[in-house]
Design a protein around this motif. Structure first.
Motif, PDB file in Angstrom:
ATOM      1  N   VAL A 157      -4.198  -5.390 -13.432  1.00 58.45           N
ATOM      2  CA  VAL A 157      -3.137  -5.749 -12.426  1.00 58.45           C
ATOM      3  C   VAL A 157      -2.464  -6.646 -13.030  1.00 58.45           C
ATOM      4  CG1 VAL A 157      -2.590  -6.181 -10.131  1.00 58.45           C
ATOM      5  CG2 VAL A 157      -3.936  -4.386 -10.360  1.00 58.45           C
ATOM      6  N   LEU A 158      -3.295  -7.708 -13.625  1.00 64.25           N
ATOM      7  CA  LEU A 158      -2.610  -9.057 -13.849  1.00 64.25           C
ATOM      8  C   LEU A 158      -1.807  -8.932 -15.102  1.00 64.25           C
ATOM      9  CD1 LEU A 158      -2.596 -12.149 -13.580  1.00 64.25           C
ATOM     10  CD2 LEU A 158      -4.531 -12.320 -14.848  1.00 64.25           C
ATOM     11  N   VAL A 159      -2.234  -7.947 -16.074  1.00 64.15           N
ATOM     12  CA  VAL A 159      -1.663  -7.687 -17.240  1.00 64.15           C
ATOM     13  C   VAL A 159      -0.384  -7.122 -16.916  1.00 64.15           C
ATOM     14  CG1 VAL A 159      -1.265  -6.200 -19.452  1.00 64.15           C
ATOM     15  CG2 VAL A 159      -3.681  -7.535 -18.901  1.00 64.15           C
ATOM     16  N   LEU A 160      -0.327  -6.164 -15.716  1.00 60.80           N
ATOM     17  CA  LEU A 160       0.966  -5.447 -15.554  1.00 60.80           C
ATOM     18  C   LEU A 160       2.060  -6.433 -14.785  1.00 60.80           C
ATOM     19  CD1 LEU A 160      -0.442  -2.092 -13.874  1.00 60.80           C
ATOM     20  CD2 LEU A 160       0.885  -2.500 -16.052  1.00 60.80           C
ATOM     21  N   ALA A 161       1.283  -7.376 -14.117  1.00 59.79           N
ATOM     22  CA  ALA A 161       2.230  -8.573 -13.409  1.00 59.79           C
ATOM     23  C   ALA A 161       2.958  -9.056 -14.694  1.00 59.79           C
ATOM     24  CB  ALA A 161       1.409  -9.491 -12.531  1.00 59.79           C
ATOM     25  N   GLY A 162       2.192  -9.579 -15.777  1.00 60.95           N
ATOM     26  CA  GLY A 162       2.832 -10.083 -16.828  1.00 60.95           C
ATOM     27  C   GLY A 162       3.924  -9.299 -17.592  1.00 60.95           C
ATOM     28  N   MET A 163       3.516  -7.970 -17.669  1.00 58.57           N
ATOM     29  CA  MET A 163       4.683  -7.235 -18.002  1.00 58.57           C
ATOM     30  C   MET A 163       5.920  -7.219 -17.314  1.00 58.57           C
ATOM     31  SD  MET A 163       1.862  -4.512 -19.425  1.00 58.57           S
ATOM     32  CE  MET A 163       2.838  -3.446 -20.776  1.00 58.57           C
ATOM     33  N   GLU A 221       7.075  -9.400 -15.546  1.00 62.71           N
ATOM     34  CA  GLU A 221       7.575 -10.868 -15.630  1.00 62.71           C
ATOM     35  C   GLU A 221       8.545 -10.436 -17.020  1.00 62.71           C
ATOM     36  OE1 GLU A 221       6.919 -15.213 -16.293  1.00 62.71           O
ATOM     37  OE2 GLU A 221       5.076 -14.060 -16.528  1.00 62.71           O
ATOM     38  N   VAL A 222       8.245 -10.014 -18.053  1.00 67.03           N
ATOM     39  CA  VAL A 222       8.998  -9.648 -19.222  1.00 67.03           C
ATOM     40  C   VAL A 222      10.180  -8.847 -18.679  1.00 67.03           C
ATOM     41  CG1 VAL A 222       9.222  -8.851 -21.508  1.00 67.03           C
ATOM     42  CG2 VAL A 222       7.173 -10.094 -20.602  1.00 67.03           C
ATOM     43  N   VAL A 223       9.950  -7.877 -18.042  1.00 70.89           N
ATOM     44  CA  VAL A 223      11.039  -7.075 -17.410  1.00 70.89           C
ATOM     45  C   VAL A 223      12.040  -7.760 -16.659  1.00 70.89           C
ATOM     46  CG1 VAL A 223      11.743  -5.016 -16.010  1.00 70.89           C
ATOM     47  CG2 VAL A 223       9.888  -5.074 -17.392  1.00 70.89           C
ATOM     48  N   GLY A 224      11.490  -8.873 -15.779  1.00 66.88           N
ATOM     49  CA  GLY A 224      12.678  -9.645 -15.141  1.00 66.88           C
ATOM     50  C   GLY A 224      13.362 -10.388 -16.124  1.00 66.88           C
ATOM     51  N   VAL A 225      12.688 -10.983 -17.297  1.00 65.12           N
ATOM     52  CA  VAL A 225      13.365 -11.855 -18.035  1.00 65.12           C
ATOM     53  C   VAL A 225      14.326 -10.983 -18.838  1.00 65.12           C
ATOM     54  CG1 VAL A 225      12.979 -13.343 -19.982  1.00 65.12           C
ATOM     55  CG2 VAL A 225      11.439 -13.531 -18.525  1.00 65.12           C
ATOM     56  N   LEU A 226      13.984  -9.809 -19.233  1.00 64.38           N
ATOM     57  CA  LEU A 226      14.988  -9.148 -19.874  1.00 64.38           C
ATOM     58  C   LEU A 226      16.165  -8.722 -18.885  1.00 64.38           C
ATOM     59  CD1 LEU A 226      12.856  -6.177 -21.245  1.00 64.38           C
ATOM     60  CD2 LEU A 226      14.243  -7.706 -22.643  1.00 64.38           C
ATOM     61  N   GLY A 227      15.852  -8.642 -17.711  1.00 65.51           N
ATOM     62  CA  GLY A 227      17.083  -8.506 -16.794  1.00 65.51           C
ATOM     63  C   GLY A 227      18.098  -9.841 -16.782  1.00 65.51           C
ATOM     64  N   GLY A 250       5.513 -12.297 -24.260  1.00 62.84           N
ATOM     65  CA  GLY A 250       6.271 -11.125 -24.247  1.00 62.84           C
ATOM     66  C   GLY A 250       7.625 -11.350 -24.481  1.00 62.84           C
ATOM     67  N   GLY A 251       8.213 -12.407 -23.598  1.00 62.03           N
ATOM     68  CA  GLY A 251       9.511 -12.690 -23.566  1.00 62.03           C
ATOM     69  C   GLY A 251       9.995 -13.230 -25.044  1.00 62.03           C
ATOM     70  N   THR A 252       9.002 -13.827 -25.779  1.00 65.17           N
ATOM     71  CA  THR A 252       9.577 -14.652 -27.096  1.00 65.17           C
ATOM     72  C   THR A 252       9.548 -13.269 -27.968  1.00 65.17           C
ATOM     73  OG1 THR A 252       8.592 -16.493 -26.734  1.00 65.17           O
ATOM     74  CG2 THR A 252       8.751 -16.072 -28.953  1.00 65.17           C
ATOM     75  N   LEU A 253       8.361 -12.508 -28.077  1.00 70.97           N
ATOM     76  CA  LEU A 253       8.391 -11.274 -29.132  1.00 70.97           C
ATOM     77  C   LEU A 253       9.559 -10.271 -28.814  1.00 70.97           C
ATOM     78  CD1 LEU A 253       4.733 -10.146 -29.064  1.00 70.97           C
ATOM     79  CD2 LEU A 253       5.804 -11.260 -30.684  1.00 70.97           C
ATOM     80  N   VAL A 254      10.099  -9.984 -27.455  1.00 74.17           N
ATOM     81  CA  VAL A 254      11.372  -9.370 -27.102  1.00 74.17           C
ATOM     82  C   VAL A 254      12.458  -9.979 -27.802  1.00 74.17           C
ATOM     83  CG1 VAL A 254      12.795  -8.417 -25.302  1.00 74.17           C
ATOM     84  CG2 VAL A 254      10.333  -7.868 -25.070  1.00 74.17           C
ATOM     85  N   GLY A 255      12.477 -11.262 -27.785  1.00 74.47           N
ATOM     86  CA  GLY A 255      13.766 -11.851 -28.242  1.00 74.47           C
ATOM     87  C   GLY A 255      13.659 -11.781 -29.704  1.00 74.47           C
ATOM     88  N   MET A 256      12.350 -11.802 -30.496  1.00 73.70           N
ATOM     89  CA  MET A 256      12.369 -11.693 -31.784  1.00 73.70           C
ATOM     90  C   MET A 256      12.570 -10.151 -32.235  1.00 73.70           C
ATOM     91  SD  MET A 256       8.820 -13.905 -32.463  1.00 73.70           S
ATOM     92  CE  MET A 256       8.973 -14.659 -33.805  1.00 73.70           C
TER      93      MET A 256
END
Length: 105
Positions: A5-11, A13-19, A69-75
């Motif tokens: 559940v915690l890992v999903l929460a972090g993922m 968060e990355v979706v929110g940052v993508l938004g 996650g956010g940094t990797l998506v950015g890269m």
């Protein structure tokens, strides 16, 4: 189960940052859905995980997943810098998360 559940929460968060990133370019419904939906799901899942995982550990791991996650998506998607120094420090964050998991709850 709380760790999943915690890992999903972090993922989410990355979706929110993508938004957020998408919203600065396109102010459409999908951008808002990603932003609001991602962060709402992230906070709800974080609160569920914190019923079994201590607040300090859960919050540190949640923010680390979002940061990495956010940094990797950015890269990978947005062409942000892939300097070896950035990758090194991302590895340090991952190492810290592993350390928190290893030492306990």
């Amino acid at each position: 189960m709380a760790w999943i559940v915690l890992v999903l929460a972090g993922m989410f968060e990355v979706v929110g940052v993508l938004g957020m990133n998408r919203l600065k370019e396109k102010k459409d419904k999908l951008s808002w859905l990603l932003l609001v939906g991602g962060f709402v799901a992230s906070f709800v899942l974080l609160s569920v995980a914190m019923k079994s995982i201590s607040m300090g550990t859960a919050y540190a791991i949640w923010t680390a997943i979002g940061t990495v996650g956010g940094t990797l998506v950015g890269m990978l998607i947005y062409g942000e810098s892939r300097q070896i120094r950035r990758i090194f420090f991302l590895c340090l964050v991952v190492g810290a998360v592993i350390g928190l998991k290893v030492i306990g709850h």
